[in-house]
Design a protein around this motif. Structure first.
Motif, PDB file in Angstrom:
ATOM      1  N   MET A 188     114.999   3.264  56.344  1.00 43.79           N
ATOM      2  CA  MET A 188     115.252   4.377  55.418  1.00 43.79           C
ATOM      3  C   MET A 188     116.057   5.479  56.100  1.00 43.79           C
ATOM      4  O   MET A 188     116.993   6.020  55.511  1.00 43.79           O
ATOM      5  CB  MET A 188     113.927   4.973  54.924  1.00 43.79           C
ATOM      6  N   CYS A 189     115.678   5.812  57.327  1.00 45.82           N
ATOM      7  CA  CYS A 189     116.376   6.882  58.049  1.00 45.82           C
ATOM      8  C   CYS A 189     117.822   6.490  58.356  1.00 45.82           C
ATOM      9  O   CYS A 189     118.726   7.315  58.230  1.00 45.82           O
ATOM     10  CB  CYS A 189     115.620   7.251  59.318  1.00 45.82           C
ATOM     11  N   VAL A 190     118.045   5.242  58.733  1.00 49.73           N
ATOM     12  CA  VAL A 190     119.417   4.769  58.993  1.00 49.73           C
ATOM     13  C   VAL A 190     120.247   4.888  57.711  1.00 49.73           C
ATOM     14  O   VAL A 190     121.375   5.380  57.729  1.00 49.73           O
ATOM     15  CB  VAL A 190     119.403   3.322  59.541  1.00 49.73           C
ATOM     16  N   GLU A 191     119.651   4.470  56.590  1.00 51.80           N
ATOM     17  CA  GLU A 191     120.331   4.546  55.290  1.00 51.80           C
ATOM     18  C   GLU A 191     120.685   5.990  54.923  1.00 51.80           C
ATOM     19  O   GLU A 191     121.737   6.262  54.365  1.00 51.80           O
ATOM     20  CB  GLU A 191     119.411   3.945  54.234  1.00 51.80           C
ATOM     21  N   LEU A 192     119.798   6.933  55.260  1.00 50.11           N
ATOM     22  CA  LEU A 192     120.006   8.348  54.923  1.00 50.11           C
ATOM     23  C   LEU A 192     120.757   9.119  56.026  1.00 50.11           C
ATOM     24  O   LEU A 192     120.911  10.333  55.937  1.00 50.11           O
ATOM     25  CB  LEU A 192     118.655   9.027  54.663  1.00 50.11           C
ATOM     26  N   ASN A 193     121.185   8.409  57.066  1.00 54.31           N
ATOM     27  CA  ASN A 193     121.903   9.029  58.181  1.00 54.31           C
ATOM     28  C   ASN A 193     121.053  10.076  58.905  1.00 54.31           C
ATOM     29  O   ASN A 193     121.546  11.115  59.334  1.00 54.31           O
ATOM     30  CB  ASN A 193     123.233   9.628  57.712  1.00 54.31           C
ATOM     31  N   ILE A 194     119.754   9.798  59.007  1.00 53.91           N
ATOM     32  CA  ILE A 194     118.826  10.661  59.746  1.00 53.91           C
ATOM     33  C   ILE A 194     118.677  10.066  61.143  1.00 53.91           C
ATOM     34  O   ILE A 194     118.642   8.851  61.309  1.00 53.91           O
ATOM     35  CB  ILE A 194     117.453  10.714  59.039  1.00 53.91           C
ATOM     36  N   ARG A 195     118.600  10.932  62.135  1.00 49.28           N
ATOM     37  CA  ARG A 195     118.431  10.469  63.515  1.00 49.28           C
ATOM     38  C   ARG A 195     117.075  10.886  64.049  1.00 49.28           C
ATOM     39  O   ARG A 195     116.457  11.805  63.536  1.00 49.28           O
ATOM     40  CB  ARG A 195     119.547  11.035  64.382  1.00 49.28           C
ATOM     41  N   GLY A 196     116.631  10.190  65.111  1.00 47.39           N
ATOM     42  CA  GLY A 196     115.343  10.499  65.713  1.00 47.39           C
ATOM     43  C   GLY A 196     114.631   9.236  66.120  1.00 47.39           C
ATOM     44  O   GLY A 196     115.262   8.271  66.543  1.00 47.39           O
ATOM     45  N   TRP A 197     113.298   9.218  65.950  1.00 46.00           N
ATOM     46  CA  TRP A 197     112.503   8.065  66.364  1.00 46.00           C
ATOM     47  C   TRP A 197     111.185   8.011  65.613  1.00 46.00           C
ATOM     48  O   TRP A 197     110.762   8.990  65.010  1.00 46.00           O
ATOM     49  CB  TRP A 197     112.266   8.096  67.873  1.00 46.00           C
ATOM     50  N   VAL A 198     110.543   6.833  65.678  1.00 42.15           N
ATOM     51  CA  VAL A 198     109.235   6.615  65.051  1.00 42.15           C
ATOM     52  C   VAL A 198     108.462   5.633  65.926  1.00 42.15           C
ATOM     53  O   VAL A 198     109.063   4.791  66.596  1.00 42.15           O
ATOM     54  CB  VAL A 198     109.385   6.064  63.608  1.00 42.15           C
ATOM     55  N   LYS A 199     107.134   5.758  65.947  1.00 43.56           N
ATOM     56  CA  LYS A 199     106.311   4.785  66.675  1.00 43.56           C
ATOM     57  C   LYS A 199     104.881   4.794  66.160  1.00 43.56           C
ATOM     58  O   LYS A 199     104.447   5.742  65.508  1.00 43.56           O
ATOM     59  CB  LYS A 199     106.339   5.052  68.179  1.00 43.56           C
ATOM     60  N   ASN A 200     104.153   3.717  66.468  1.00 44.63           N
ATOM     61  CA  ASN A 200     102.718   3.658  66.216  1.00 44.63           C
ATOM     62  C   ASN A 200     102.029   4.504  67.276  1.00 44.63           C
ATOM     63  O   ASN A 200     102.375   4.414  68.457  1.00 44.63           O
ATOM     64  CB  ASN A 200     102.205   2.218  66.341  1.00 44.63           C
ATOM     65  N   SER A 201     101.038   5.304  66.881  1.00 40.87           N
ATOM     66  CA  SER A 201     100.278   6.057  67.874  1.00 40.87           C
ATOM     67  C   SER A 201      99.010   5.278  68.226  1.00 40.87           C
ATOM     68  O   SER A 201      98.610   4.369  67.501  1.00 40.87           O
ATOM     69  CB  SER A 201      99.900   7.431  67.322  1.00 40.87           C
ATOM     70  N   LYS A 202      98.380   5.681  69.321  1.00 39.19           N
ATOM     71  CA  LYS A 202      97.117   5.051  69.729  1.00 39.19           C
ATOM     72  C   LYS A 202      95.981   5.380  68.756  1.00 39.19           C
ATOM     73  O   LYS A 202      94.968   4.722  68.727  1.00 39.19           O
ATOM     74  CB  LYS A 202      96.752   5.508  71.146  1.00 39.19           C
ATOM     75  N   ASN A 203      96.154   6.437  67.940  1.00 42.53           N
ATOM     76  CA  ASN A 203      95.127   6.868  66.982  1.00 42.53           C
ATOM     77  C   ASN A 203      95.208   6.137  65.646  1.00 42.53           C
ATOM     78  O   ASN A 203      94.489   6.493  64.718  1.00 42.53           O
ATOM     79  CB  ASN A 203      95.262   8.373  66.702  1.00 42.53           C
ATOM     80  N   GLY A 204      96.127   5.171  65.518  1.00 40.55           N
ATOM     81  CA  GLY A 204      96.252   4.443  64.256  1.00 40.55           C
ATOM     82  C   GLY A 204      97.159   5.128  63.242  1.00 40.55           C
ATOM     83  O   GLY A 204      97.188   4.742  62.073  1.00 40.55           O
ATOM     84  N   THR A 205      97.885   6.147  63.684  1.00 38.81           N
ATOM     85  CA  THR A 205      98.826   6.839  62.799  1.00 38.81           C
ATOM     86  C   THR A 205     100.251   6.429  63.161  1.00 38.81           C
ATOM     87  O   THR A 205     100.475   5.706  64.131  1.00 38.81           O
ATOM     88  CB  THR A 205      98.677   8.372  62.934  1.00 38.81           C
ATOM     89  N   ILE A 206     101.197   6.915  62.380  1.00 41.64           N
ATOM     90  CA  ILE A 206     102.619   6.748  62.673  1.00 41.64           C
ATOM     91  C   ILE A 206     103.151   8.132  63.028  1.00 41.64           C
ATOM     92  O   ILE A 206     102.928   9.085  62.278  1.00 41.64           O
ATOM     93  CB  ILE A 206     103.382   6.198  61.444  1.00 41.64           C
TER      94      ILE A 206
END
Length: 102
Positions: free
Chosen positions: A33-51
């Protein structure tokens, strides 16, 4: 005029999505979605079960993504809530792309 000024600025925001969000390709869908919207940054799974992640882009695109992270998400996920922190404006983006971190 204000419009040209606003166009030169980018928004940035950190996000954390709570609920059943791991094991349903949430990070992959977020990146796509971010690539499609030309948004930059990052995402990952956290150890707490969140994103968790950081987004940088134009105001309309960031707001579309905030809506998606808060309400829609990937197929099969169940979003309880999305916390948005460290809002700010940038003159230029810090990231070259949007990536999944491990």
């Amino acid at each position: 005029m204000g419009v040209a000024e606003d166009a030169a600025l980018f928004l940035q925001v950190d996000f954390e999505v709570f609920g059943h969000v791991q094991g349903c390709y949430f990070t992959k869908f977020t990146r796509d979605m971010c690539v499609e919207l030309n948004i930059r940054g990052w995402v990952k799974n956290s150890k707490n079960g969140t994103i968790v992640g950081k987004m940088q882009g134009t105001k309309p695109e960031i707001h579309k993504m905030v809506e998606w992270l808060s309400k829609e998400g990937s197929p099969g996920c169940k979003i309880e809530r999305c916390e948005l922190t460290n809002w700010g404006t940038l003159v230029r983006l810090d990231y070259k792309e949007f990536s999944i971190r491990f």
